[in-house]
Design a protein around this motif. Sequence first.
Motif, PDB file in Angstrom:
ATOM      1  N   GLY A   1     -95.838  70.637 -12.955  1.00  0.00           N
ATOM      2  CA  GLY A   1     -95.852  70.519 -11.502  1.00  0.00           C
ATOM      3  C   GLY A   1     -97.206  70.540 -10.866  1.00  0.00           C
TER       4      GLY A   1
ATOM      5  N   TRP B   1     -97.367  68.599  -7.550  1.00  0.00           N
ATOM      6  CA  TRP B   1     -96.585  69.241  -6.488  1.00  0.00           C
ATOM      7  C   TRP B   1     -97.303  70.475  -5.963  1.00  0.00           C
TER       8      TRP B   1
ATOM      9  N   ASP C   1    -100.337  69.598  -3.813  1.00  0.00           N
ATOM     10  CA  ASP C   1     -99.930  69.121  -2.499  1.00  0.00           C
ATOM     11  C   ASP C   1     -99.397  70.236  -1.612  1.00  0.00           C
ATOM     12  N   ASN C   2     -98.767  71.253  -2.225  1.00  0.00           N
ATOM     13  CA  ASN C   2     -98.097  72.299  -1.442  1.00  0.00           C
ATOM     14  C   ASN C   2     -98.762  73.664  -1.537  1.00  0.00           C
TER      15      ASN C   2
END
Length: 188
Positions: A85, A88, A91-92
Amino acid sequence: MSPHLAVLLALDARVATSFTTGLLAAVNPCGFVLLPTYLVYFLGMENLRPGAERSSIGRALAVSLSVSAGFISVFIVIGTLAKVGAGWFVDNTPYVSLVIGLLLVVLGTAMLFGYRLPFTTPKLDVEQRDRSVLSMFVFGIAYAIASVGCTIGPFIAVVLGGVTADGLATGIVAIAAYGLGMALLVSE
């Protein structure tokens, strides 16, 4: 060279390198200061009394396996998240950081009002030692967190790289070899 022989040689090299990386992870400079604390706290001076050698060996094995299991569990989680991940999480990151921060504020506030965690970490009270398997496992988690800056790179590259390069079965063997290497050094 036959393809089967090439696979076996690659597996042997991956396992040997993972085992060696596990040995080195136990004495990394980031978490090394915790190692003497661990040895004194969990193993203590109990082996100095006559006839205690046999129980000391069993205790050392239980302690080293529990601490190593806690250590490797943190690295498996972090390594898997990094491998699977990464995009992900990049980005988060602001949102993940906010959620973790809020959870820590809630937990800290609850602890101010008397909440106790359902597990304990080792306490330096010699008379009242909590040397349960769970406490040893939690110590392994703390040791891994202290060590993560020095050892996560080699773990991801060498050990989890086996999953990417050679498949899941090789990766599992590499993780087991890493854990065995660490457990062996910690039990010495």
